[in-house]
Design an enzyme around this catalytic site. Structure first.
Site, PDB file in Angstrom:
ATOM      1  NE  ARG A   5      -3.409  -0.425   2.773  1.00 44.90           N
ATOM      2  CZ  ARG A   5      -4.566  -0.977   2.471  1.00 44.90           C
ATOM      3  NH1 ARG A   5      -5.380  -0.367   1.662  1.00 44.90           N
ATOM      4  NH2 ARG A   5      -4.914  -2.122   2.985  1.00 44.90           N
ATOM      5  N   GLY A   6       2.018   1.173   0.650  1.00 46.64           N
ATOM      6  CA  GLY A   6       2.919   2.313   0.727  1.00 46.64           C
ATOM      7  C   GLY A   6       3.326   2.797  -0.653  1.00 46.64           C
TER       8      GLY A   6
END
Lengths: 555, 334
Positions: free
Chosen positions: B273-274
């Site tokens: 997700r980062g």
């Protein structure tokens, strides 16, 4: 100008609240119920809408009046207490749950509302939720004011009205705003609401005394009534050289032309505020953090009768407000016996219709418990073994019995020689704990930091599993082994302080018990770093130690 | 109803303003978390941003603010069919809000008085296509947090209870604020916020005085103050709209993707997700600046807010996550 006398301060505050309730946003009155408080509240503006900490959303914001709706067969709306702007009064504000505080805070951000919070907190760690404390302008604490020093407060309605009329023409000069901002900064107040509220109070004061412009006395009163109780550092400590030099104003920033004056006139304001500082400010600062950590909900780890999850309890009659869920089956069962009676005459026999009255409604209830864990970190080093280890063991044993009665979990950590050891992971087994405790040997160095670190780890693990941890540290405070197991007093002390700060940041409630023969000042400092109560108990018997302990842990 | 405080008139707090503008350009970034002291203008900024955004067109009377009639849920009373413009909704989710109020529930009044099984929409329905603002998000009860996570991820609210089976769109930008001293946020929820920024009370006196002056002017000389800032707000709105237009046509060179991955590996952030958020935020930043393609500079501008809350917690590291991101940025992307 001399600072106001305590009673004059109260009178002034009430007058200002009457003149500009929407500007000063309200009053935090910290006083127990009694004739003194009655004298103060008697002078509050009339017609304040009363709230209590358990007030429900439907009462606040309005909703459907269920009983009337059922009776009339059409939707009847009920108006909420917050429907029109005005003055609100919250009784027993120290018990205000965070949810209510959030709603009131939201309302206070809207124009036209003011709140009088009657805080009856008896202990230092009881108080107004921070969300509200930040937003209410005035603070009063009559403390132990003698009755003879007080008098009946008479606010002349016409004077108030005249002052209110003057208010519209008054502005706070820019330099005055700047001075209030600097005074707030010097007292370490981070919130920018504080100087803004102070400006509003200064303005109201100018209107009250009939002045044409906001001037020196108004600012002093504002500093006393608004800024003093928010101070995070004593003004003496915040000498001007400590402050970072103000960086260059942002380019394109209109109106940032004022340079810092060489001789700051804030000293006068600080003097005024200092006069109103509570005497036990420093002591209160330590407890403040715990109030925040507790976030206003009393009874850590106690059973909560929630209405959404947990073990189901028997359904309860009541009105479906604030989203409590209706137990349909129980409601039908309650209504069933009456159907024949309630069926209107001439109703068709074949058509199935139910007649349900408000009194039939049953609500679902659940009980949810969050278990407490008491984590004992016991110093089993040589120095402590010689002195008090046996006594400490006795106290722990007594507490265990109490914990057993309350079905609390208990964990035991011992630190000696080079490292700390989790002697007993969180358990409810009394027998096992006692056995391990009895077998705890003493001797070796004092790896205080390692013990604390292990306690923190266990506490965080317990919290992750939904339990409520509390750390009780029993030591004689002479840490002499660092985190890496190497001896050395300086390193050991630094490590211990580092973990203590981490413990505070994690908001795990803690308690430090000094079991040295003479109280150790260093340990007191460490306790302060952990925001933990510190108990020095030289030569106390186990019974007494246990009594103090259970009191400190909120019994 | 008075106008909210103008967004452009908020003094300082650049990181917070930048993060909010980015989510306004690309709501897919997934929300902003604002952590910091009280009285630093967190809630002011949220309301100001919504007022800044252009109105959305919705079907009149639709409980989920649908843009087209065919998107209106069938459980709601039939809409009139008129399309009206209304401000971007900002819905407050207060602490202690019950599950029923958040997701919606059986409309018990209608059930009892008229014998109809009707659905009473909750806050999630009202927040659709707008902002859901949670003050003191760190004190929110766990079961509400779980609900929010689920809905925020799927963009759909599903209610299966009390004999109801209802689903409706719930796509909103989650804005949370709180004071970390008063409680931690669970890592699962942290990760769900696209960007996180830390706000502090301004340290220098002049900034603080300027904040007070503007607030004072807003309250006591409202008309003149609003007039003064309206032009700036309009300029910002134009820039946001232009950036939204430009976003699809923006080029993303392979080198930038490589940089994203390298940065996330070096920081050891959990999950993918980062990277994805970092890239989205960098694209929004590039579009806002009017660039033709994303560059390393854009990446660096958004990296602290996109990544600092995704690092593994180290209870003993006092440096703070922001410092760690800055340090790694220097090393990985010189």
């Amino acid at each position: 100008m001399e600072p106001l006398s305590p009673w004059a301060r109260i009178e002034t505050a009430l007058a200002l609240l009457a003149v500009d309730p929407a500007g000063v946003r309200g009053l935090w009155l910290r006083a127990r119920a009694g004739p003194l408080r009655d004298r103060i509240t008697a002078a509050l503006p009339r017609g304040a809408r009363k709230l209590h900490p358990g007030v429900e959303d439907a009462a606040l914001f309005g909703g459907v009046d269920l009983v009337a709706t059922l009776a009339q067969g059409r939707v009847v709306a009920a108006q909420g207490l917050l429907a029109v702007p005005g003055m609100l009064m919250l009784a027993m504000a120290e018990r205000c749950p965070p949810g209510l505080a959030g709603r009131l805070a939201q309302v206070l951000d809207a124009p036209g509302f003011a709140l009088v919070a009657l805080d009856e907190g008896a202990e230092a760690d009881e108080g107004l939720p921070p969300a509200l404390a930040d937003r209410l302008g005035l603070f009063l604490d009559p403390g132990d004011l003698a009755w003879a020093e007080t008098a009946e407060i008479r606010l002349d309605g016409e004077e108030v009205a005249a002052a209110r009329a003057r208010l519209a023409d008054l502005t706070v000069p820019r330099e005055a705003l700047a001075r209030l901002a600097r005074a707030a900064a010097a007292m370490g107040i981070p919130s920018l609401r504080a100087p803004l509220l102070a400006a509003a109070v200064a303005r109201a004061h100018a209107a009250w005394r009939g002045a044409a412009a906001v001037a020196e006395p108004d600012l002093q009163v504002a500093a006393e009534l608004v800024l003093a109780h928010r101070a995070r550092i004593l003004p003496e400590e915040a000498a001007p050289p400590d402050q970072p030099p103000p960086p260059a104003p942002e380019p394109g920033d209109p109106g940032a032309q004022t340079k810092a004056d060489p001789a700051p006139p804030e000293d006068i304001l600080l003097d005024a505020a200092r006069a109103a500082l509570p005497a036990d400010l420093l002591a209160r600062l330590a407890t403040l953090r715990q109030v925040r950590a507790g976030s206003g909900s009393g009874g850590t780890g106690a059973a909560r009768k929630g209405n959404h999850r947990g073990r189901p309890l028997s359904p309860q009659p009541g009105r479906p407000q604030s989203g409590r869920r209706i137990d349909l089956v129980a409601t039908l069962r309650a209504a069933a016996p009456w159907q024949a009676l309630r069926r209107p005459e001439g109703a068709q026999a074949g058509r199935l219709s139910l007649a349900i009255r408000a009194a039939d409604i049953r609500l679902k209830r659940y009980e949810e418990t969050s278990d407490r864990v008491l984590i004992f970190a016991v110093d089993a080093s040589g120095s402590s073994a010689l002195a008090r280890l046996a006594e400490a063991k006795g106290a722990v044993e007594l507490l265990l019995a109490q914990a057993y009665a309350r079905r609390d979990h208990v964990a035991l950590i011992a630190f000696r020689k080079q490292a700390a050891e989790l002697v007993l992971p969180p358990t409810r087994s009394l027998v096992q704990t006692k056995r391990r405790l009895a077998g705890l040997a003493g001797g070796g160095g004092t790896p205080l930091a390692a013990g604390l670190r292990l306690a923190l780890t266990v506490a965080l693990q317990a919290r992750a599993r939904g339990m409520t941890p509390t750390v009780a540290l029993l030591t004689d405070g002479r840490g002499n082994v660092g985190l890496d197991g190497s001896p050395g007093r300086a390193q050991a002390e630094e490590d211990a302080q580092r973990i203590a700060r981490a413990l505070r940041a994690s908001t795990v409630p803690a308690l430090v018990i000094d079991i040295a023969n003479r109280p150790q000042p260093a340990l007191g400092a460490l306790a302060q770093m952990m925001a933990a109560p510190y108990l020095a108990l030289p030569r106390a018997d186990a019974q007494k130690l246990s009594a103090v302990l259970s009191q400190a842990l909120g019994g | 109803m008075t106008q909210p405080f103008p967004f452009s008139a908020i003094v300082g707090q650049e990181a917070m303003k930048q993060a909010m503008v980015l989510t306004a350009i690309d709501p897919g970034i997934g929300g902003v978390l604002v952590f910091g002291d009280r009285g630093t203008g967190k809630s002011t900024a949220v309301r100001a941003l919504a007022a800044l955004l252009p109105p959305i067109s919705v079907v009149e009377g639709c409980p989920v603010n649908a843009a087209r009639i065919e998107d209106c849920p069938d459980w709601a009373p039939p809409p009139s069919g008129r399309i009206i413009a209304r401000p971007t909704p900002v819905i407050d989710l207060p602490l202690g809000a019950t599950e029923d109020r958040v997701v919606g529930a059986l409309d018990i009044e209608r059930a009892l008085t008229r014998g109809e099984k009707a659905f009473e929409p909750g806050l999630l329905a009202r927040a659709n296509r707008g902002y859901l603002y949670i003050d003191e998000v760190n004190l929110l009860e766990d079961h509400i947090v779980d609900l929010l996570l689920d809905v925020a991820q799927s963009g759909e609210n599903v209610v299966e209870r009390e004999g109801l089976s209802i689903r409706h769109a719930a796509r909103f930008v989650l804005v949370g604020s709180g004071n970390p001293e008063e409680g931690e946020l669970r890592p699962q929820l942290l990760d769900r916020f696209g960007l996180s920024v830390e706000v502090r009370s301004p340290r220098d006196i002049e900034t603080r005085v300027e904040v007070m002056r503007r607030r004072d002017a807003y309250e006591h000389a409202n008309a003149a103050f609003m007039k003064r800032w309206r032009a700036q707000d309009a300029r910002l709105r134009k820039a946001i709209l232009a950036a939204r237009e430009a976003l699809p046509g923006l080029k993303t060179p392979g080198a930038v993707l490589h940089d994203c991955a390298a940065l996330c590996i070096a920081l050891g952030s959990d999950g993918l997700r980062g990277e994805l958020t970092l890239l989205r935020a960098a694209r929004a930043q590039a579009a806002f600046e009017g660039a033709a393609s994303v560059t390393r500079a854009h990446l660096k501008a958004v990296a602290p807010s996109a990544l600092s809350h995704r690092l593994r917690r180290d209870p003993l590291d006092e440096a703070g996550a922001g410092t760690r991101v800055a340090r790694t940025l220097e090393e990985v992307l010189p």
